[in-house]
Design a protein around this motif. Structure first.
Motif, PDB file in Angstrom:
ATOM      1  N   ILE A  25       0.835  -1.196   0.000  1.00 11.61           N
ATOM      2  CA  ILE A  25       0.000   0.000   0.000  1.00 11.61           C
ATOM      3  C   ILE A  25       0.873   1.250   0.000  1.00 11.61           C
ATOM      4  CG2 ILE A  25      -1.627   1.340   1.387  1.00 11.61           C
ATOM      5  CD1 ILE A  25      -2.892  -1.329   2.219  1.00 11.61           C
ATOM      6  N   VAL A  26       1.908   1.276   0.823  1.00 16.03           N
ATOM      7  CA  VAL A  26       2.806   2.425   0.877  1.00 16.03           C
ATOM      8  C   VAL A  26       3.507   2.616  -0.470  1.00 16.03           C
ATOM      9  CG1 VAL A  26       4.910   3.319   1.950  1.00 16.03           C
ATOM     10  CG2 VAL A  26       3.106   2.332   3.368  1.00 16.03           C
ATOM     11  N   ALA A  27       3.949   1.535  -1.085  1.00 15.98           N
ATOM     12  CA  ALA A  27       4.625   1.631  -2.381  1.00 15.98           C
ATOM     13  C   ALA A  27       3.674   2.146  -3.464  1.00 15.98           C
ATOM     14  CB  ALA A  27       5.183   0.264  -2.779  1.00 15.98           C
ATOM     15  N   ASP A  28       2.434   1.653  -3.472  1.00 11.25           N
ATOM     16  CA  ASP A  28       1.454   2.114  -4.460  1.00 11.25           C
ATOM     17  C   ASP A  28       1.122   3.584  -4.278  1.00 11.25           C
ATOM     18  OD1 ASP A  28       1.392  -0.395  -5.568  1.00 11.25           O
ATOM     19  OD2 ASP A  28      -0.508  -0.981  -4.629  1.00 11.25           O
ATOM     20  N   LEU A  29       0.930   4.002  -3.038  1.00 11.88           N
ATOM     21  CA  LEU A  29       0.628   5.408  -2.771  1.00 11.88           C
ATOM     22  C   LEU A  29       1.806   6.304  -3.139  1.00 11.88           C
ATOM     23  CD1 LEU A  29      -1.345   5.201   0.592  1.00 11.88           C
ATOM     24  CD2 LEU A  29      -2.240   5.709  -1.682  1.00 11.88           C
ATOM     25  N   SER A  30       2.999   5.857  -2.854  1.00 10.77           N
ATOM     26  CA  SER A  30       4.200   6.625  -3.193  1.00 10.77           C
ATOM     27  C   SER A  30       4.355   6.761  -4.711  1.00 10.77           C
ATOM     28  CB  SER A  30       5.429   5.953  -2.591  1.00 10.77           C
ATOM     29  OG  SER A  30       6.588   6.631  -2.981  1.00 10.77           O
ATOM     30  N   ALA A  31       4.123   5.679  -5.433  1.00 10.69           N
ATOM     31  CA  ALA A  31       4.221   5.733  -6.892  1.00 10.69           C
ATOM     32  C   ALA A  31       3.146   6.640  -7.486  1.00 10.69           C
ATOM     33  CB  ALA A  31       4.100   4.323  -7.473  1.00 10.69           C
ATOM     34  N   ALA A  32       1.950   6.567  -6.942  1.00 11.45           N
ATOM     35  CA  ALA A  32       0.857   7.406  -7.449  1.00 11.45           C
ATOM     36  C   ALA A  32       1.122   8.880  -7.171  1.00 11.45           C
ATOM     37  CB  ALA A  32      -0.462   6.974  -6.823  1.00 11.45           C
ATOM     38  N   ALA A  33       1.728   9.181  -6.034  1.00  5.54           N
ATOM     39  CA  ALA A  33       1.990  10.570  -5.670  1.00  5.54           C
ATOM     40  C   ALA A  33       3.097  11.184  -6.525  1.00  5.54           C
ATOM     41  CB  ALA A  33       2.357  10.656  -4.192  1.00  5.54           C
ATOM     42  N   THR A  34       3.991  10.379  -7.047  1.00  2.00           N
ATOM     43  CA  THR A  34       5.116  10.921  -7.823  1.00  2.00           C
ATOM     44  C   THR A  34       4.926  10.791  -9.324  1.00  2.00           C
ATOM     45  OG1 THR A  34       6.287   8.815  -7.633  1.00  2.00           O
ATOM     46  CG2 THR A  34       6.760  10.487  -5.963  1.00  2.00           C
ATOM     47  N   ASP A  35       3.944  10.032  -9.809  1.00  2.00           N
ATOM     48  CA  ASP A  35       3.734   9.830 -11.242  1.00  2.00           C
ATOM     49  C   ASP A  35       2.807  10.911 -11.777  1.00  2.00           C
ATOM     50  OD1 ASP A  35       3.604   8.834 -13.780  1.00  2.00           O
ATOM     51  OD2 ASP A  35       2.129   7.296 -13.303  1.00  2.00           O
ATOM     52  N   SER A  36       3.288  11.689 -12.723  1.00  2.00           N
ATOM     53  CA  SER A  36       2.451  12.737 -13.309  1.00  2.00           C
ATOM     54  C   SER A  36       2.189  12.479 -14.790  1.00  2.00           C
ATOM     55  CB  SER A  36       3.123  14.104 -13.120  1.00  2.00           C
ATOM     56  OG  SER A  36       4.355  14.125 -13.824  1.00  2.00           O
ATOM     57  N   GLY A  37       2.448  11.268 -15.255  1.00  2.00           N
ATOM     58  CA  GLY A  37       2.297  10.938 -16.670  1.00  2.00           C
ATOM     59  C   GLY A  37       0.883  11.128 -17.185  1.00  2.00           C
ATOM     60  N   THR A  38      -0.104  10.649 -16.463  1.00  2.00           N
ATOM     61  CA  THR A  38      -1.491  10.777 -16.904  1.00  2.00           C
ATOM     62  C   THR A  38      -1.918  12.238 -16.927  1.00  2.00           C
ATOM     63  OG1 THR A  38      -1.994   8.625 -15.985  1.00  2.00           O
ATOM     64  CG2 THR A  38      -3.850  10.053 -16.413  1.00  2.00           C
ATOM     65  N   TYR A  39      -1.559  12.974 -15.903  1.00  2.00           N
ATOM     66  CA  TYR A  39      -1.949  14.387 -15.845  1.00  2.00           C
ATOM     67  C   TYR A  39      -1.266  15.172 -16.964  1.00  2.00           C
ATOM     68  CZ  TYR A  39      -2.945  19.032 -14.121  1.00  2.00           C
ATOM     69  OH  TYR A  39      -3.371  20.322 -14.015  1.00  2.00           O
ATOM     70  N   ASP A  40       0.015  14.908 -17.199  1.00  2.00           N
ATOM     71  CA  ASP A  40       0.725  15.610 -18.271  1.00  2.00           C
ATOM     72  C   ASP A  40       0.101  15.315 -19.628  1.00  2.00           C
ATOM     73  OD1 ASP A  40       2.465  16.674 -16.413  1.00  2.00           O
ATOM     74  OD2 ASP A  40       4.021  15.166 -16.745  1.00  2.00           O
ATOM     75  N   ALA A  41      -0.306  14.080 -19.854  1.00  2.00           N
ATOM     76  CA  ALA A  41      -0.958  13.721 -21.118  1.00  2.00           C
ATOM     77  C   ALA A  41      -2.298  14.448 -21.244  1.00  2.00           C
ATOM     78  CB  ALA A  41      -1.160  12.214 -21.200  1.00  2.00           C
ATOM     79  N   ARG A  42      -3.024  14.568 -20.160  1.00  2.00           N
ATOM     80  CA  ARG A  42      -4.302  15.281 -20.208  1.00  2.00           C
ATOM     81  C   ARG A  42      -4.098  16.758 -20.514  1.00  2.00           C
ATOM     82  NH1 ARG A  42      -8.367  12.830 -15.628  1.00  2.00           N
ATOM     83  NH2 ARG A  42      -8.188  10.683 -16.333  1.00  2.00           N
ATOM     84  N   VAL A  43      -3.098  17.367 -19.897  1.00  2.00           N
ATOM     85  CA  VAL A  43      -2.843  18.792 -20.148  1.00  2.00           C
ATOM     86  C   VAL A  43      -2.474  19.007 -21.613  1.00  2.00           C
ATOM     87  CG1 VAL A  43      -1.302  20.714 -19.605  1.00  2.00           C
ATOM     88  CG2 VAL A  43      -2.244  19.328 -17.761  1.00  2.00           C
ATOM     89  N   ARG A  44      -1.629  18.144 -22.183  1.00  2.00           N
ATOM     90  CA  ARG A  44      -1.289  18.256 -23.612  1.00  2.00           C
ATOM     91  C   ARG A  44      -2.546  18.096 -24.471  1.00  2.00           C
ATOM     92  NH1 ARG A  44       3.120  15.277 -21.963  1.00  2.00           N
ATOM     93  NH2 ARG A  44       2.187  13.331 -22.689  1.00  2.00           N
ATOM     94  N   SER A  45      -3.410  17.182 -24.073  1.00  5.75           N
ATOM     95  CA  SER A  45      -4.656  16.959 -24.805  1.00  5.75           C
ATOM     96  C   SER A  45      -5.559  18.194 -24.745  1.00  5.75           C
ATOM     97  CB  SER A  45      -5.360  15.736 -24.223  1.00  5.75           C
ATOM     98  OG  SER A  45      -6.563  15.488 -24.872  1.00  5.75           O
ATOM     99  N   TRP A  46      -5.670  18.803 -23.570  1.00  7.81           N
ATOM    100  CA  TRP A  46      -6.490  20.016 -23.419  1.00  7.81           C
ATOM    101  C   TRP A  46      -5.937  21.139 -24.285  1.00  7.81           C
ATOM    102  CZ3 TRP A  46      -6.066  19.797 -17.395  1.00  7.81           C
ATOM    103  CH2 TRP A  46      -6.793  18.697 -16.918  1.00  7.81           C
ATOM    104  N   ILE A  47      -4.616  21.277 -24.290  1.00  9.20           N
ATOM    105  CA  ILE A  47      -3.990  22.336 -25.088  1.00  9.20           C
ATOM    106  C   ILE A  47      -4.253  22.099 -26.572  1.00  9.20           C
ATOM    107  CG2 ILE A  47      -1.750  23.297 -25.795  1.00  9.20           C
ATOM    108  CD1 ILE A  47      -0.867  22.871 -22.837  1.00  9.20           C
ATOM    109  N   ASN A  48      -4.168  20.849 -27.024  1.00 15.22           N
ATOM    110  CA  ASN A  48      -4.453  20.536 -28.429  1.00 15.22           C
ATOM    111  C   ASN A  48      -5.889  20.901 -28.793  1.00 15.22           C
ATOM    112  OD1 ASN A  48      -1.894  19.599 -28.953  1.00 15.22           O
ATOM    113  ND2 ASN A  48      -2.415  17.448 -28.602  1.00 15.22           N
ATOM    114  N   LEU A  49      -6.844  20.570 -27.930  1.00 13.34           N
ATOM    115  CA  LEU A  49      -8.247  20.886 -28.213  1.00 13.34           C
ATOM    116  C   LEU A  49      -8.491  22.392 -28.228  1.00 13.34           C
ATOM    117  CD1 LEU A  49     -10.052  18.101 -26.180  1.00 13.34           C
ATOM    118  CD2 LEU A  49     -10.176  18.461 -28.649  1.00 13.34           C
ATOM    119  N   ILE A  50      -7.895  23.097 -27.300  1.00  9.65           N
ATOM    120  CA  ILE A  50      -8.070  24.551 -27.267  1.00  9.65           C
ATOM    121  C   ILE A  50      -7.432  25.192 -28.494  1.00  9.65           C
ATOM    122  CG2 ILE A  50      -7.427  26.644 -25.998  1.00  9.65           C
ATOM    123  CD1 ILE A  50      -7.834  24.960 -23.411  1.00  9.65           C
ATOM    124  N   ASN A  51      -6.258  24.689 -28.922  1.00  5.28           N
ATOM    125  CA  ASN A  51      -5.626  25.213 -30.145  1.00  5.28           C
ATOM    126  C   ASN A  51      -6.498  24.946 -31.366  1.00  5.28           C
ATOM    127  OD1 ASN A  51      -3.429  26.247 -28.799  1.00  5.28           O
ATOM    128  ND2 ASN A  51      -2.169  24.427 -29.114  1.00  5.28           N
TER     129      ASN A  51
END
Length: 186
Positions: A25-51
């Motif tokens: 549980i600690v390892a999963d929570l730690s990995a989730a707290a430090t992984d920003s891959g999904t959020y970064d992909a969403r932000v790029r996607s939002w920027i593409n749609l707005i453009n």
């Protein structure tokens, strides 16, 4: 009910203390707290749609894209997707433009100000905050709006006894003459 809650909590604590699941549980929570891959992909996607929206012209920016224009965009390395952008605010901009998004933001700021200034219903406060935060990462399904509507209604102006003034009409005066009195007595 409280006894059941206590039993479930004691059972969960006992499982955690045995050490079997705690490291995972600690390892999963730690990995989730430090992984920003999904959020970064969403932000790029939002920027593409707005453009894409800004490339469509001034009417698309002000009033939004016509219905039927999908959310097609490249996401990541050459991956074409057409699902909603996972951000209610971006979705609103794409559908109703800056004008509609501005009206939504004014409404949401009014709700937030009212909720923060009057904390008489903490459940409604929690729902409002949860829905506003949820809208950043996901699009609101229709049933979320039911909870949000309930929470907003908890903060509408309700008149107090001092605020209500009631005018009671006077009853007309009835004059009984001597002739009418005699008729009633016989």
């Amino acid at each position: 009910m409280i006894a059941l809650f206590a039993v479930v909590c004691a059972w969960a604590i006992a499982i955690l203390l045995t050490g079997q699941f705690l490291p995972q549980i600690v390892a999963d929570l730690s990995a989730a707290a430090t992984d920003s891959g999904t959020y970064d992909a969403r932000v790029r996607s939002w920027i593409n749609l707005i453009n894409q929206s800004t490339d469509s012209g001034l009417s698309g920016i002000i009033f939004g894209q016509p219905m039927g224009i999908g959310f097609g965009r490249f996401e990541g390395v050459g991956r074409w997707v057409e699902f909603a952008p996972h951000n209610w605010y971006v979705t609103m901009y794409l559908r109703v433009g800056v004008l509609g998004l501005g009206m939504l933001i004014v409404f949401l700021l009014g709700v937030a100000a009212r909720v923060l200034s009057n904390r008489r219903n903490m459940a409604a406060l929690a729902v409002v905050v949860a829905v506003l935060v949820y809208g950043w990462s996901y699009s609101w399904p229709w049933y979320i709006c039911l909870f949000f509507g309930w929470a907003v209604c908890q903060y509408r102006d309700q008149p107090t006894v001092q605020d209500v003034s009631v005018t009671v009409p006077r009853a007309p005066k009835i004059r009984i003459t001597h002739l009418q009195e005699r008729r009633w007595q016989t």
